[in-house]
Scaffold this active site. Structure first.
Site, PDB file in Angstrom:
ATOM      1  N   LYS A 143      26.815 -55.047 -33.201  1.00  0.00           N
ATOM      2  CA  LYS A 143      26.605 -55.229 -34.565  1.00  0.00           C
ATOM      3  C   LYS A 143      25.722 -53.990 -35.249  1.00  0.00           C
ATOM      4  O   LYS A 143      24.847 -53.564 -34.432  1.00  0.00           O
ATOM      5  CB  LYS A 143      25.832 -56.659 -34.586  1.00  0.00           C
ATOM      6  CG  LYS A 143      25.665 -57.076 -36.024  1.00  0.00           C
ATOM      7  CD  LYS A 143      24.752 -58.705 -35.687  1.00  0.00           C
ATOM      8  CE  LYS A 143      23.336 -58.218 -35.713  1.00  0.00           C
ATOM      9  NZ  LYS A 143      22.472 -59.301 -35.878  1.00  0.00           N
ATOM     10  N   LYS A 162      19.215 -53.121 -37.608  1.00  0.00           N
ATOM     11  CA  LYS A 162      18.001 -52.256 -37.975  1.00  0.00           C
ATOM     12  C   LYS A 162      17.349 -51.868 -36.752  1.00  0.00           C
ATOM     13  O   LYS A 162      16.317 -50.779 -36.479  1.00  0.00           O
ATOM     14  CB  LYS A 162      16.897 -53.188 -38.803  1.00  0.00           C
ATOM     15  CG  LYS A 162      17.591 -53.425 -40.161  1.00  0.00           C
ATOM     16  CD  LYS A 162      16.375 -54.319 -40.895  1.00  0.00           C
ATOM     17  CE  LYS A 162      16.953 -54.970 -42.096  1.00  0.00           C
ATOM     18  NZ  LYS A 162      16.113 -56.138 -42.524  1.00  0.00           N
ATOM     19  N   LYS A 188      17.180 -60.372 -28.892  1.00  0.00           N
ATOM     20  CA  LYS A 188      16.025 -59.912 -29.232  1.00  0.00           C
ATOM     21  C   LYS A 188      14.960 -59.680 -28.277  1.00  0.00           C
ATOM     22  O   LYS A 188      14.314 -58.873 -28.033  1.00  0.00           O
ATOM     23  CB  LYS A 188      15.540 -60.418 -30.432  1.00  0.00           C
ATOM     24  CG  LYS A 188      16.182 -60.133 -31.797  1.00  0.00           C
ATOM     25  CD  LYS A 188      15.608 -60.414 -33.041  1.00  0.00           C
ATOM     26  CE  LYS A 188      16.118 -59.994 -34.251  1.00  0.00           C
ATOM     27  NZ  LYS A 188      15.409 -60.538 -35.553  1.00  0.00           N
TER      28      LYS A 188
HETATM   29  P1  TYM Z   1      18.502 -60.321 -41.262  1.00  0.00           P
HETATM   30  O1  TYM Z   1      17.393 -59.908 -41.988  1.00  0.00           O
HETATM   31  O2  TYM Z   1      18.793 -59.744 -39.878  1.00  0.00           O
HETATM   32  O3  TYM Z   1      19.786 -59.978 -42.180  1.00  0.00           O
HETATM   33  C1  TYM Z   1      19.917 -60.286 -43.677  1.00  0.00           C
HETATM   34  C2  TYM Z   1      21.278 -60.643 -43.801  1.00  0.00           C
HETATM   35  O4  TYM Z   1      22.284 -59.727 -43.676  1.00  0.00           O
HETATM   36  C3  TYM Z   1      23.445 -60.181 -42.756  1.00  0.00           C
HETATM   37  N1  TYM Z   1      23.771 -59.353 -41.619  1.00  0.00           N
HETATM   38  C4  TYM Z   1      25.061 -58.806 -41.552  1.00  0.00           C
HETATM   39  N2  TYM Z   1      25.871 -59.054 -42.154  1.00  0.00           N
HETATM   40  C5  TYM Z   1      27.117 -58.522 -41.642  1.00  0.00           C
HETATM   41  N3  TYM Z   1      27.090 -57.592 -40.764  1.00  0.00           N
HETATM   42  C6  TYM Z   1      26.032 -57.123 -40.159  1.00  0.00           C
HETATM   43  N4  TYM Z   1      25.919 -56.073 -39.235  1.00  0.00           N
HETATM   44  C7  TYM Z   1      24.735 -57.723 -40.558  1.00  0.00           C
HETATM   45  N5  TYM Z   1      23.476 -57.555 -40.171  1.00  0.00           N
HETATM   46  C8  TYM Z   1      22.911 -58.423 -40.992  1.00  0.00           C
HETATM   47  C9  TYM Z   1      22.625 -61.631 -42.272  1.00  0.00           C
HETATM   48  O5  TYM Z   1      23.615 -62.198 -41.527  1.00  0.00           O
HETATM   49  C10 TYM Z   1      22.019 -62.039 -43.261  1.00  0.00           C
HETATM   50  O6  TYM Z   1      22.700 -62.714 -44.150  1.00  0.00           O
HETATM   51  N6  TYM Z   1      17.468 -64.894 -39.933  1.00  0.00           N
HETATM   52  C11 TYM Z   1      18.045 -64.100 -41.294  1.00  0.00           C
HETATM   53  C12 TYM Z   1      16.875 -64.167 -42.412  1.00  0.00           C
HETATM   54  C13 TYM Z   1      16.494 -65.489 -42.699  1.00  0.00           C
HETATM   55  C14 TYM Z   1      17.389 -66.458 -43.638  1.00  0.00           C
HETATM   56  C15 TYM Z   1      16.683 -67.460 -43.781  1.00  0.00           C
HETATM   57  C16 TYM Z   1      18.777 -66.411 -43.850  1.00  0.00           C
HETATM   58  C17 TYM Z   1      15.534 -66.245 -42.855  1.00  0.00           C
HETATM   59  N7  TYM Z   1      15.527 -67.356 -43.431  1.00  0.00           N
HETATM   60  C18 TYM Z   1      17.282 -68.705 -44.571  1.00  0.00           C
HETATM   61  C19 TYM Z   1      19.359 -67.469 -44.535  1.00  0.00           C
HETATM   62  C20 TYM Z   1      18.471 -68.810 -45.010  1.00  0.00           C
HETATM   63  C21 TYM Z   1      18.029 -62.675 -40.811  1.00  0.00           C
HETATM   64  O7  TYM Z   1      17.367 -62.282 -39.819  1.00  0.00           O
HETATM   65  O8  TYM Z   1      18.580 -61.962 -41.226  1.00  0.00           O
END
Ligand code: TYM
Length: 333
Positions: free
Chosen positions: A195, A198, A111
């Site tokens: 991947k 967004k 990032k």
């Molecule tokens: P974020 O917002 O990037 O994504 C949210 C969830 O979607 C999953 N994900 C994917 N799964 C499969 N293929 C993809 N291309 C893909 N892109 C995203 C992510 O694995 C996630 O489960 N750091 C985390 C948010 C967070 C969090 C937490 C998660 C903050 N605190 C505590 C679990 C527990 C994040 O940026 O997710």
């Protein structure tokens, strides 16, 4: 009953990866776990967010969770910034986690890109806040997509170091990642080695939860493939990342195994397959999108779900945070 915590950032439109890698799995876990699902708006601002867009996105992500079938009465949906304990525990974890640990985080490297000096301090400390999210509730299970695995390992290390340093064995549990389903890592429709995300500049790289049927069909039609027919076996997917991705998406959306999906399309051309894939995507996502639109028009309702969820999240976390502060040696009135 074991407790689940998981979160999604409110940074623009939710995409198919978020749905298949996370939200859809959450819905399946609701009967067996006590669940806390969070729209992590504090994580979102680790990179610049337009304030009005952030509010809209927080509501959209909450609406997507509800529309996908998360039961906000039985479980908790809220936005992170409404519960100040997340920030408080994150600070304590900033003092537990080691610089060396954070230096190994691949997501920060991805990032921050080439200009690391210009990345926010928040982006660097991001995994500590994520550990705080989970451990503030002593959550034992964390359903996420594959890309969050490293962050969860860090949360486990932080939990262990806190327990060790303060001599409070077993105070924090070791949260277990739950990474399952046919689409734990959904890839870009334009490049099967990247991947779906967004932040990809190409809209054609992802299907979002707000795309209409025509747009979904167009994006699938334009998805990158190769010139060979579809593979006959799993081994035949080797070295064909785009094809593997599309087959995985089909399997996940239609709830059949990857093996059965491969068997169904073995040796066929992409024209027919893409048409079927678009049909199944529209059939599965359409009803969720209709409900999302209805909820987005009822802002007061979505806000009330988040408010109520935050109140219940505070009720769970406040006694835990009080114990943490006492353990650390903070005087309390
Ligand atoms: P974020 O917002 O990037 O994504 C949210 C969830 O979607 C999953 N994900 C994917 N799964 C499969 N293929 C993809 N291309 C893909 N892109 C995203 C992510 O694995 C996630 O489960 N750091 C985390 C948010 C967070 C969090 C937490 C998660 C903050 N605190 C505590 C679990 C527990 C994040 O940026 O997710």
């Amino acid at each position: 009953m074991s407790r689940i915590f998981s979160g999604i950032q409110s940074t623009g439109n939710l995409h198919l990866g978020n749905y298949l890698g996370a939200v859809r799995n959450w819905v399946q876990l609701q009967d067996d776990y006590e669940c806390i699902f969070c729209v992590v708006d504090m994580h979102a601002i680790t990179v610049w967010q337009d304030p009005a867009a952030l509010k809209a996105s927080t509501r959209e992500v909450a609406a997507a969770m509800i529309a996908s079938g998360v039961d906000a009465k039985k479980h908790i949906i809220f936005n992170q910034s409404q519960v100040s304990g997340h920030a408080e525990l994150a600070w304590i974890f900033n003092c537990v986690a080691r610089l060396g640990w954070l230096n190994r985080m691949t997501q920060f490297k991805d990032k921050a890109g080439k200009n690391k000096e210009n990345a926010s301090v928040g982006l660097y400390a991001y995994p500590n806040l994520m550990a705080a999210d989970i451990l503030l509730y002593k959550a034992t299970h964390v359903p996420v997509g594959e890309d969050q695995k490293q962050h969860l390992e860090l949360a486990r290390d932080i939990a262990a170091k806190f327990n060790h340093d303060y001599g409070v064995e077993d105070f924090f549990p070791q949260p277990e990642p739950m990474i399952f389903g046919a689409a734990t890592r959904v890839m870009s429709l334009k490049d099967g080695t990247k991947k779906m995300s967004k932040s990809d500049p190409s809209e054609l790289s992802r299907i979002t939860m707000t795309d209409d049927a025509d747009t979904i069909a167009k994006k699938i039609r334009k998805a990158k493939t190769d010139t060979e027919p579809l593979p006959e076996t799993k081994d035949g997917m080797e070295g064909r990342p785009e094809v593997s991705n599309l087959l995985g998406i089909y399997a996940a959306l239609s709830d059949v195994s990857l093996e059965d999906t491969i068997a169904k399309f073995a040796g066929k051309g992409f024209g027919d397959f893409k048409k079927d894939l678009a049909d199944v995507a529209v059939e599965k996502l359409g009803p969720i999108q209709d409900e999302m639109r209805r909820l987005m028009d009822d802002q007061a309702y979505v806000d009330s779900v988040l408010r109520d969820g935050a109140e219940r999240a505070r009720a769970i976390s406040e006694p835990i945070l009080a114990e943490i502060k006492d353990t650390v040696g903070f005087l309390r009135p």
